[in-house]
Scaffold this motif. Structure first.
Motif, PDB file in Angstrom:
ATOM      1  N   LEU A 194       0.857  -1.191   0.000  1.00 14.72           N
ATOM      2  CA  LEU A 194       0.000   0.000   0.000  1.00 14.72           C
ATOM      3  C   LEU A 194       0.889   1.236   0.000  1.00 14.72           C
ATOM      4  CD1 LEU A 194      -2.871   1.189   0.173  1.00 14.72           C
ATOM      5  CD2 LEU A 194      -2.636   1.118   2.667  1.00 14.72           C
ATOM      6  N   ASN A 201      -1.806  -1.343  -4.094  1.00 12.26           N
ATOM      7  CA  ASN A 201      -2.761  -0.248  -4.229  1.00 12.26           C
ATOM      8  C   ASN A 201      -2.173   1.042  -3.673  1.00 12.26           C
ATOM      9  OD1 ASN A 201      -5.344  -1.557  -5.280  1.00 12.26           O
ATOM     10  ND2 ASN A 201      -4.815  -2.896  -3.553  1.00 12.26           N
ATOM     11  N   ALA A 203      -6.646   0.388   5.190  1.00 10.59           N
ATOM     12  CA  ALA A 203      -5.359  -0.308   4.976  1.00 10.59           C
ATOM     13  C   ALA A 203      -5.467  -1.788   5.340  1.00 10.59           C
ATOM     14  CB  ALA A 203      -4.252   0.367   5.793  1.00 10.59           C
TER      15      ALA A 203
END
Ligand SMILES: NC(=O)c1ccc[n+]([C@@H]2O[C@H](COP(=O)([O-])OP(=O)(O)OC[C@H]3O[C@@H](n4cnc5c(N)ncnc54)[C@H](O)[C@@H]3O)[C@@H](O)[C@H]2O)c1
Length: 261
Positions: free
Chosen positions: A138, A181, A235
């Protein structure tokens, strides 16, 4: 919905304070171990004391690739979160309020610090692990990277590049079951956000609270600040099995500031 990341390890940069720390706390609540990386040794030490058996800390500058390689060497991790970043400390409006020379340090940390971290930990993610566990990356981006924000042009450009790199890395890691992502907050009350306020001409006649509330009301339909915990919740969702079909995306947690229509 229960998110269980027990037995997993997340390496998180910028974990000593602000959004990175909130994300680290969400991983801890979900049962994960944390490798917390930050340049601020004192704040890291304070954080480590909150869960000494679950948090390993390393003081490091994400601008130093060789150092990160050494930290990652031989380690296996399930998740990587890159939250460390800086702004220029100057205000655009227009961009020529900055000099080209103001760009280098921001790109070095905010863009290249992220690139360094993903490169350094790629072998740790690719290492064999329990196939029942998810693996993810992330990258903290920003709405600024999607709207040509004039506030701090080198910061905006760095975040745009982070979003693009997340897509590139998502394609390269996909065959290995690793999802990547980017997450874009809008306005979160942190040291970095406060430092942006301090560069604004309005800071002389408006409090931080007034400036931020006016800004959120002007730029986002929901007209509210974002909370660090909201980013932590997203997250761990993305890291978990619930996120198993999500990769290459930029998730905006911004009160609707950025909409693609
Ligand atoms: N706060 C916001 O409104 C906002 C909005 C959009 C995006 N973001 C992004 O969210 C992330 C976290 O920001 P924040 O607001 O919590 O900032 P913050 O300044 O509160 O925290 C950043 C952390 O990164 C660490 N750090 C800075 N330079 C480093 C370096 N060279 N090496 C290692 N660690 C370093 C700092 O010590 C600090 O602990 C950043 O990527 C930021 O760009 C924040």
């Amino acid at each position: 919905m229960k998110i269980n990341l027990e037995g997993q390890t997340a390496a998180i940069t910028g974990a000593a304070q602000g959004i990175g720390r909130a994300i680290a706390e969400s991983f801890l609540e979900a049962g994960s171990h944390i490798l917390a990386i930050d340049i601020d040794a004192a704040a890291l030490s304070d954080f480590q004391k909150t869960a000494p058996e679950k948090i390993e800390t390393v003081t490091a500058d994400v601008g130093n690739y060789a150092l990160l390689k050494g930290i990652a060497g031989g380690k296996k991790i399930n998740h990587l979160v890159c939250a460390a970043a800086i702004g220029s400390g100057k205000s655009g409006f227009p961009f020529w309020n900055l000099e080209p020379g103001d760009w280098g340090k921001v790109i070095k940390i905010t863009l290249m610090g992220t690139v360094n971290t993903v490169h350094a930990f790629a072998p740790s993610l690719l290492a064999d692990a329990d196939e029942t566990q998810q693996k993810s990356v992330l990258l903290l981006a920003s709405v600024a990277g999607q709207i040509g924000s004039q506030t701090d042009p080198p910061y905006s450009a760095s975040k745009a590049a982070v979003i693009n790199f997340a897509q590139c890395a998502a394609k390269d890691f996909a065959a290995h079951g690793i999802r990547v992502n980017a997450m874009s907050p809008g306005m979160v009350k942190t040291a970095m956000n406060h430092s942006v306020y301090q560069t604004m001409p309005a800071s002389s006649d408006q409090s931080y609270e007034e400036w931020g509330s006016e800004k959120t009301a002007n730029v986002s339909p929901l007209a509210r600040w974002q909370e660090p915990e909201e980013l932590g919740a997203m997250a761990i969702f993305l890291a978990s099995d619930h996120g198993r079909n999500i990769t290459g995306q930029t998730i905006n947690i911004d009160g609707g500031q950025v909409m693609h229509s």
